[in-house]
Motif scaffolding. Structure first.
Motif, PDB file in Angstrom:
ATOM      1  N   GLY A 125      -4.834  17.985 -12.502  1.00 29.71           N
ATOM      2  CA  GLY A 125      -4.670  19.436 -12.439  1.00 29.71           C
ATOM      3  C   GLY A 125      -5.480  20.055 -11.311  1.00 29.71           C
ATOM      4  N   GLY A 126      -5.849  19.244 -10.336  1.00 34.06           N
ATOM      5  CA  GLY A 126      -6.661  19.745  -9.217  1.00 34.06           C
ATOM      6  C   GLY A 126      -5.836  19.990  -7.961  1.00 34.06           C
ATOM      7  N   SER A 127      -6.529  20.395  -6.909  1.00 34.96           N
ATOM      8  CA  SER A 127      -5.888  20.626  -5.608  1.00 34.96           C
ATOM      9  C   SER A 127      -6.537  19.758  -4.539  1.00 34.96           C
ATOM     10  CB  SER A 127      -6.022  22.085  -5.211  1.00 34.96           C
ATOM     11  OG  SER A 127      -5.207  22.866  -6.054  1.00 34.96           O
ATOM     12  N   VAL A 128      -5.784  19.566  -3.460  1.00 39.51           N
ATOM     13  CA  VAL A 128      -6.272  18.743  -2.351  1.00 39.51           C
ATOM     14  C   VAL A 128      -6.648  19.658  -1.187  1.00 39.51           C
ATOM     15  CG1 VAL A 128      -5.646  16.937  -0.699  1.00 39.51           C
ATOM     16  CG2 VAL A 128      -4.743  16.850  -3.036  1.00 39.51           C
ATOM     17  N   VAL A 129      -7.855  19.517  -0.663  1.00 48.11           N
ATOM     18  CA  VAL A 129      -8.247  20.282   0.532  1.00 48.11           C
ATOM     19  C   VAL A 129      -8.432  19.286   1.688  1.00 48.11           C
ATOM     20  CG1 VAL A 129      -9.927  21.861   1.566  1.00 48.11           C
ATOM     21  CG2 VAL A 129      -9.449  21.981  -0.892  1.00 48.11           C
ATOM     22  N   VAL A 130      -7.751  19.570   2.788  1.00 45.63           N
ATOM     23  CA  VAL A 130      -7.824  18.684   3.954  1.00 45.63           C
ATOM     24  C   VAL A 130      -8.380  19.467   5.150  1.00 45.63           C
ATOM     25  CG1 VAL A 130      -6.508  17.158   5.485  1.00 45.63           C
ATOM     26  CG2 VAL A 130      -5.799  17.450   3.109  1.00 45.63           C
ATOM     27  N   PRO A 131      -9.651  19.244   5.511  1.00 46.86           N
ATOM     28  CA  PRO A 131     -10.149  19.880   6.732  1.00 46.86           C
ATOM     29  C   PRO A 131      -9.520  19.154   7.928  1.00 46.86           C
ATOM     30  CG  PRO A 131     -11.952  19.057   5.329  1.00 46.86           C
ATOM     31  CD  PRO A 131     -10.683  18.416   4.855  1.00 46.86           C
ATOM     32  N   ALA A 132      -8.867  19.888   8.802  1.00 43.75           N
ATOM     33  CA  ALA A 132      -8.189  19.210   9.918  1.00 43.75           C
ATOM     34  C   ALA A 132      -8.173  20.094  11.152  1.00 43.75           C
ATOM     35  CB  ALA A 132      -6.757  18.858   9.534  1.00 43.75           C
ATOM     36  N   PHE A 133      -8.346  19.458  12.290  1.00 44.49           N
ATOM     37  CA  PHE A 133      -8.175  20.137  13.572  1.00 44.49           C
ATOM     38  C   PHE A 133      -6.793  20.798  13.544  1.00 44.49           C
ATOM     39  CE2 PHE A 133      -7.229  19.688  18.293  1.00 44.49           C
ATOM     40  CZ  PHE A 133      -8.165  20.635  18.694  1.00 44.49           C
ATOM     41  N   ALA A 134      -6.728  22.108  13.832  1.00 42.95           N
ATOM     42  CA  ALA A 134      -5.508  22.891  13.551  1.00 42.95           C
ATOM     43  C   ALA A 134      -4.319  22.490  14.408  1.00 42.95           C
ATOM     44  CB  ALA A 134      -5.803  24.362  13.767  1.00 42.95           C
ATOM     45  N   VAL A 135      -4.628  21.899  15.558  1.00 41.00           N
ATOM     46  CA  VAL A 135      -3.570  21.626  16.506  1.00 41.00           C
ATOM     47  C   VAL A 135      -3.324  20.128  16.554  1.00 41.00           C
ATOM     48  CG1 VAL A 135      -2.959  21.820  18.930  1.00 41.00           C
ATOM     49  CG2 VAL A 135      -4.194  23.647  17.828  1.00 41.00           C
TER      50      VAL A 135
END
Ligand SMILES: [Zn+2]
Length: 476
Positions: free
Chosen positions: A252-262
């Protein structure tokens, strides 16, 4: 005597800046001066503070910048160089210029936000706290960028010319072959910038098809060493990614992906789309939260000829991510804030990739304390950055002057790497048609650079040195 001087990315990964002076003769004549890359120091504070220092020569005396690619640790100091009086041209490939048009103003915006934050909270020694440069200043300097195609030789002065060859790292990324005429001869030096995945065995992170260019023959090689102590996993990243996402949804959780936007973000989106279309993960909502995301998608699609057949096939099959059902691009701050209210499982992709700033800070602040959530790193985390702290398994991290508890699950998928690992670098060096007289290793933490130095000298018998910050090297 012509010389080369390492003004950044020596002793650390970030802040790439290598100065070439064609003929400093000590008698008033300063020679033609070119900076290869002009990057920001990121990560550890002792290095970050150097962003505020002048470089050892006045900016107005630099004649040109030759830029290998758009990542901020290679391009992010360009607006500051202009602010300090540089009035020359910045030479780069057309995709790099397009990417800089998005990345540099965003960097200015983040600098301004950070200064505003410190002024509000009174957390800076400087009153008022100032940005390194503003969005407007970053925007302004873009008109001095001049496109140079891969393979085209550009003469900048009677003694200095250069050529871009493929690096295979990110969209538009190049290595720079520098040709100097002096002492009646023509000398060739190679600056790798960042070296992409070398096509040996399976390198599943590879999206850009070409490079690094084989059969090089420089007298001096200046090479990156980010992964000089590492071998990337060779297996396909998709099953592991699918598994991480499925398990998060079950919790029941969410995934957060820090990523270079381009580019990095777009590459990730296509993989997620494919996992959904092949029923390997459920169709959960995906939020791409970056003010640059929409423009970045357009650039990504514009240059699809640079990609591998596999990446091109995905683009052909699925079209533009901007039109995919269930994928939301948040351009405005209001749209971004709405994501905070999402209670059901979702995937949030947001920048900056090393969690040094940007909207990902808000998402992590909200979602890190909940053990149902999952953070997935898909890029290099420079030591000292929040990204590196979280990835290393810390129990808390400081965000907006608050200590945020880390109870979410943390994973890093190294297969996504855009950097060649040790084995791949050696494989590439073995294609050289001439052994360089000296190889200088830059763009690596000291440990990684040292191990790579050992590997190259023992396996190839080359003369390899680890570059030191501000070290000067005579060029023939
Ligand atoms: Zn890079």
């Amino acid at each position: 005597m012509a010389y080369l001087q390492f003004l950044g990315a020596a002793g650390t990964v970030t802040g790439s800046k290598h100065l070439i002076n064609t003929s400093a003769d000590g008698a008033g004549r300063r020679g033609f001066q070119v900076l290869i890359d002009c990057g920001l120091f990121q990560g550890q504070k002792e290095w970050r503070l150097k962003n505020w220092n002048d470089i050892p020569i006045p900016a107005r005396e630099i004649d040109a910048v030759v830029l290998t690619h758009a990542h901020l640790d290679h391009s992010g100091w360009i607006p500051r160089l202009f602010k300090e009086g540089f009035r020359g041209k910045v030479y780069a490939t057309p995709p790099t210029i397009d990417l800089c048009g998005v990345v540099l103003p965003d960097s200015g915006h983040l600098q301004e936000e950070e200064a505003r934050f410190h002024n509000r909270k009174g957390t800076s020694k400087h009153i008022p706290a100032l940005p390194l440069y503003t969005l407007e200043e970053a925007q302004d300097c873009l008109r001095f960028f001049e496109p140079v195609e891969f393979g085209e030789t550009r003469q900048l002065s009677p003694e200095f010319s250069f050529r871009f060859v493929h690096a295979g790292h990110i969209l538009g990324s190049s290595m720079v072959e520098v040709f100097l005429r002096h002492d009646g001869g023509r000398h060739k030096y190679l600056f790798t910038g960042d070296v992409g995945r070398v096509p040996i065995k399976q390198a599943p992170g590879r999206v850009v098809h070409s490079g690094p260019a084989p059969q090089e023959d420089p007298e001096i090689l200046v090479m990156e060493s980010t992964y000089g102590n590492r071998v990337h996993p060779r297996e396909d990243v998709r099953p592991e990614l699918a598994d991480l996402i499925r398990r998060t949804v079950q919790r029941g959780g969410s995934v957060v992906v820090p990523a270079f936007a381009v580019e990095r973000t777009q590459k990730f989106l296509f993989l997620v789309k494919e996992l959904m279309e092949t029923n390997q993960i459920p169709r959960l909502p995906v939020f791409v939260d970056s003010p640059m995301a929409i423009k970045a998608v357009e650039i990504y699609l514009k240059y699809s000829n640079e990609f591998t057949d596999e990446a091109r096939e995905l683009i052909r099959r699925y079209g533009s991510p901007l039109e995919w059902m269930g994928f939301t691009f948040a351009a405005s701050a209001e749209e971004s804030k709405k994501i905070n209210g999402v209670q059901f499982p979702c995937i949030i992709v947001s920048s900056s990739g090393m969690v040094t700033g940007g909207r990902v800070l808000h998402h992590l602040m909200l979602r890190l304390p909940d053990p149902r959530n999952q953070v997935i790193f898909i890029g290099f985390q420079a030591p000292g950055t929040r990204g590196a702290i979280i990835k290393a398994g810390a129990r808390s991290v400081r965000i907006f002057s608050e200590e945020v508890e880390i109870r979410a699950q943390i994973a890093a998928l190294e297969q996504f790497s855009d950097h060649a690992d040790t084995e791949e670098l050696l494989h590439w060096l073995k294609t050289f048609s001439l052994k360089p007289e000296t190889t200088y290793l830059v763009h690596g933490e000291p440990g990684a650079a040292l191990l790579l130095q050992e590997a190259i000298s023992s396996q190839l018998g080359w003369n390899v040195k680890v570059a030191e910050w501000l070290q000067k090297v005579a060029l023939a």
